[in-house]
Scaffold this motif. Structure first.
Motif, short mmCIF file in Angstrom:
data_model
loop_
_atom_site.label_atom_id
_atom_site.label_comp_id
_atom_site.label_asym_id
_atom_site.label_seq_id
_atom_site.Cartn_x
_atom_site.Cartn_y
_atom_site.Cartn_z
N GLU A 77 9.32 -0.12 16.27
CA GLU A 77 8.43 -0.91 15.43
C GLU A 77 7.78 0.00 14.40
N ASP A 114 4.02 5.72 11.41
CA ASP A 114 5.35 5.43 11.96
C ASP A 114 6.46 6.04 11.11
N ASP A 143 3.17 -2.50 3.90
CA ASP A 143 3.02 -3.32 2.69
C ASP A 143 2.14 -2.62 1.67
N THR A 191 5.25 -0.24 11.36
CA THR A 191 4.30 -1.12 10.68
C THR A 191 3.28 -0.36 9.85
N LYS A 192 3.13 0.94 10.09
CA LYS A 192 2.09 1.68 9.38
C LYS A 192 2.58 3.07 9.00
N SER A 198 -0.90 0.09 6.16
CA SER A 198 0.27 -0.76 6.42
C SER A 198 1.44 -0.39 5.51
#
Length: 453
Positions: free
Chosen positions: A328, A334, A418, A330-331, A416
């Protein structure tokens, strides 16, 4: 006393093993023909012995001769065992995409290994097809095996593997699933099984970058389908004579990622330590589940052993580099967790541009943050340097502060994906991550793209 007179007598009679966890979504009885129990740890031992037996019988292979073959590794291992027992030399021509373990194993059993580039046309003089053929013409008292077109390949499975499966299932087999490379296994087994029961379905597993599936469905050899792929042991950019398309009822294609992921799943969920093509085979079987009924008996063949892939599919770093690990992301942290602890490559405002260029070259990077005694004050990017060079050929001798653009934005480690993506654009090529201990790391557009699953 019961013993084999030599290692070749242990080839064949491999077990059928019921699969449980990995195929729980299918009601049918799923049985794996685990070919790793052959002495060379692969299904290729069977046809290697048969091809040499037949070549000896008709005089193509003479005493003291040299066996030459282009191989992805497993056929070479089978040939090596026979060569050792019967006193032949062996030259294996292998493509550079094959695992290092395969190359090391071949050398360990006395084969001479010649490595050729993968990403060339089959008729290119550098391809492993062309090199093996050339060596056969240049080497005295040699025999070119040509497993792709050698009829003894599929005949070995017609005479041995197919009958074994028929007997082991008491004739109740309804479907046979196998990866297709040279085509010998699926064509030989399929021919035998269909002669016993024409209603048995034969399914081939193909990979993206290979021509088999489309050719089977349309009769078109589409060169646009040929491109490099990672999966080993299945798929081709040629049409081997051993692929009997009339025997095969259909193909399904499996991605490189799915092949790698399911290779690991077999080991973790079933305790079956097999190679890359086994992962393709089991994922392909799951893709075909709508074709199986509860009363069916489905046999899937696992070609080779996982020990040949410990540096690849069974290595987390290798899997992560290719985006094959389902982690995963997501940020920010990571994306850079593998680089935490590494020193960030930076440049100083008063350094020359030539110093930055050398740093980019040494570390194989495209962006560098620029700092002074107060912190990050700018950035440089290889595309800017490329453009500026054509405006001023002396750019390398200027101080970095004269050519740098604005500093990269700084985000915290929990930012994030995004947010990071929105910060990276044509005017800003990267962001810096504050690791809260006085150190920073960089995230580039490449890092974000690499995280796409």
């Amino acid at each position: 006393m019961q013993y084999a007179k030599n290692i070749l007598e242990t080839i064949g009679n491999t077990p059928l093993v019921k699969l449980n966890s990995i195929t729980e979504e299918i009601d049918s009885l799923i049985l794996a023909k685990v070919e790793t129990f052959n002495p060379g740890n692969s299904v290729k031992d069977r046809m290697a012995l048969k091809m040499i037996d037949d070549a000896e019988a008709d005089g193509r292979l003479k005493p003291g001769g040299t066996i030459i073959e282009g191989t992805s590794g497993n056929t070479g291992m089978g040939l090596a065992l026979v060569a050792i027992v019967r006193g032949y030399k062996l030259i294996c021509v292998i493509s550079d995409k094959q695992s290092k373990e395969k190359m090391d194993i071949l050398r360990a059993v006395g084969a001479e290994v010649i490595v050729c580039p993968t990403n060339v046309e089959p008729d290119d003089p550098r391809s492993y097809y062309s090199v093996s053929k050339r060596l056969a013409t240049e080497t005295p008292n040699s025999w070119y095996v040509n497993q792709y077109d050698n009829p003894s390949n599929s005949l070995a499975h017609y005479e041995q593997t197919g009958p074994e499966i028929w007997e082991q299932t008491d004739g109740k087999i309804t479907h046979f699933v196998a990866g297709v490379g040279t085509g010998g296994t699926i064509s030989g087994v399929g021919k035998f099984l269909k002669e016993k029961n024409p209603n048995i379905k034969i399914w081939g597993i193909d990979t993206y970058g290979s021509v088999f599936k489309k050719y089977h469905e349309t009769g078109i050899f589409d060169e646009n389908e040929i491109y490099p792929y990672i999966t080993e042991g299945i798929g081709e950019d040629i049409l081997p004579k051993n692929v009997n398309f009339d025997i095969i009822d259909g193909f399904t294609k499996v991605t490189d990622k799915d092949a790698a992921v399911f290779t690991r799943k077999l080991a973790i969920e079933e305790g079956i330590f097999c190679g890359n093509s086994a992962g393709s085979a089991i994922k392909g079987l799951l893709q075909l589940k709508k074709h199986f009924k509860k009363e069916d008996v489905v046999v899937v063949l696992f070609h080779d052993h996982g020990s040949r892939y410990v540096g690849k599919m069974f290595n987390d770093d290798w899997m992560r580099e290719r985006g094959f690990l389902d982690e995963e992301i997501t940020k920010a942290i990571d994306l850079i967790k593998d680089r935490v602890g590494n020193q960030l490559v930076t440049a100083k405002t008063e350094e020359l541009v030539s110093h930055a260029i050398e740093r980019m070259r040494t570390h194989d990077i495209s962006q560098i943050p620029v700092e002074d005694q107060n912190g990050f004050v700018g950035s440089i990017d290889e595309s800017d340097l490329f453009r500026l060079y054509f405006e001023d050929k002396n750019i390398a001798d200027k101080p970095i502060k004269e050519v740098m653009r604005k500093a990269f934005p700084i985000v915290n480690k929990d930012a994030s994906i995004d947010k990071i993506s929105n910060l990276i654009d044509k005017d800003n090529k990267a962001v810096l991550v504050d690791l809260e201990n006085g150190t920073y790391q960089i995230i580039t557009k490449y890092d974000v793209i690499s995280a796409i699953r």
